[in-house]
Write a protein that holds these residues in place. Structure first.
Motif, PDB file in Angstrom:
ATOM      1  N   LEU A   1     -37.869 -47.750   1.954  1.00  0.00           N
ATOM      2  CA  LEU A   1     -36.946 -46.770   0.718  1.00  0.00           C
ATOM      3  C   LEU A   1     -37.626 -46.709  -0.095  1.00  0.00           C
TER       4      LEU A   1
ATOM      5  N   ILE B   1     -38.362 -37.988  -5.239  1.00  0.00           N
ATOM      6  CA  ILE B   1     -36.984 -37.411  -7.094  1.00  0.00           C
ATOM      7  C   ILE B   1     -37.673 -37.236  -7.748  1.00  0.00           C
TER       8      ILE B   1
ATOM      9  N   ILE C   1     -32.637 -43.934  -9.521  1.00  0.00           N
ATOM     10  CA  ILE C   1     -32.035 -42.733  -7.630  1.00  0.00           C
ATOM     11  C   ILE C   1     -32.406 -43.402  -6.885  1.00  0.00           C
ATOM     12  N   ALA C   2     -33.718 -43.649  -6.543  1.00  0.00           N
ATOM     13  CA  ALA C   2     -33.387 -44.756  -5.247  1.00  0.00           C
ATOM     14  C   ALA C   2     -33.517 -45.391  -4.964  1.00  0.00           C
TER      15      ALA C   2
ATOM     16  N   ILE D   1     -29.958 -44.835  -3.835  1.00  0.00           N
ATOM     17  CA  ILE D   1     -29.926 -44.106  -2.958  1.00  0.00           C
ATOM     18  C   ILE D   1     -29.633 -45.140  -1.326  1.00  0.00           C
ATOM     19  N   SER D   2     -30.338 -46.355  -1.377  1.00  0.00           N
ATOM     20  CA  SER D   2     -30.174 -47.198  -0.524  1.00  0.00           C
ATOM     21  C   SER D   2     -29.273 -47.900  -0.715  1.00  0.00           C
TER      22      SER D   2
END
Length: 148
Positions: free
Chosen positions: A93, A105, A119-120, A123-124
């Motif tokens: 990811l 993103i 943000i990544a 999410i992960s």
């Protein structure tokens, strides 16, 4: 108050979520701090995961799943093996969302690399927490203390 705190930590799911959040905070703080000094995202993710895995093992083993002390090296090996799957997911990811396609993103955060990474990371971590609980519950922590 002490009674409510004990009841909270005696509930396996609530305790797991609490320490999952704590592990996530350890991971996020480590990852975002390292990202400021190391530009290679996969190295940052790997180091942050190693630190979070060790923290998670100790809290899961002794507090969440209330394991006997005996046998901890075997559980640690199983735990690390299971976490390798979520580490690979996290690295995939990170690569996709931060390195390969940051615009996915970035379009929402003015292409700011730190915001894209943050943000990544969130999410992960949602995916990682759920998968880690399932793996821990089903395959790793099965020998509870007698007086739990």
């Amino acid at each position: 108050m002490k009674k409510y705190i004990k009841a909270f930590f005696d509930n396996e799911i609530l305790s797991y979520l609490f320490f999952g959040v704590a592990t996530t905070l350890v991971y996020i703080l480590t990852r975002t701090s390292l990202f400021l000094v190391i530009s290679h995202i996969l190295t940052v993710v790997f180091i942050a995961n190693c630190i979070a895995i060790l923290f998670a093992f100790v809290t899961n083993d002794q507090v969440v799943f209330k394991q006997e002390w005996a046998g901890w090296p075997g559980r640690l090996l199983k735990f690390i093996s299971a976490r390798m799957a979520t580490l690979l997911l996290d690295m995939l990811l990170a690569y996709v969302l931060v390195d390969a396609f940051p615009q996915l993103i970035g379009q929402f955060v003015n292409q700011d690399p730190a915001s894209i990474n943050a943000i990544a990371t969130l999410i992960s971590q949602v995916l990682v927490i759920v998968l880690n609980y399932v793996l821990s519950k089903l395959f790793i922590f099965q020998n509870k203390k007698e007086n739990s």
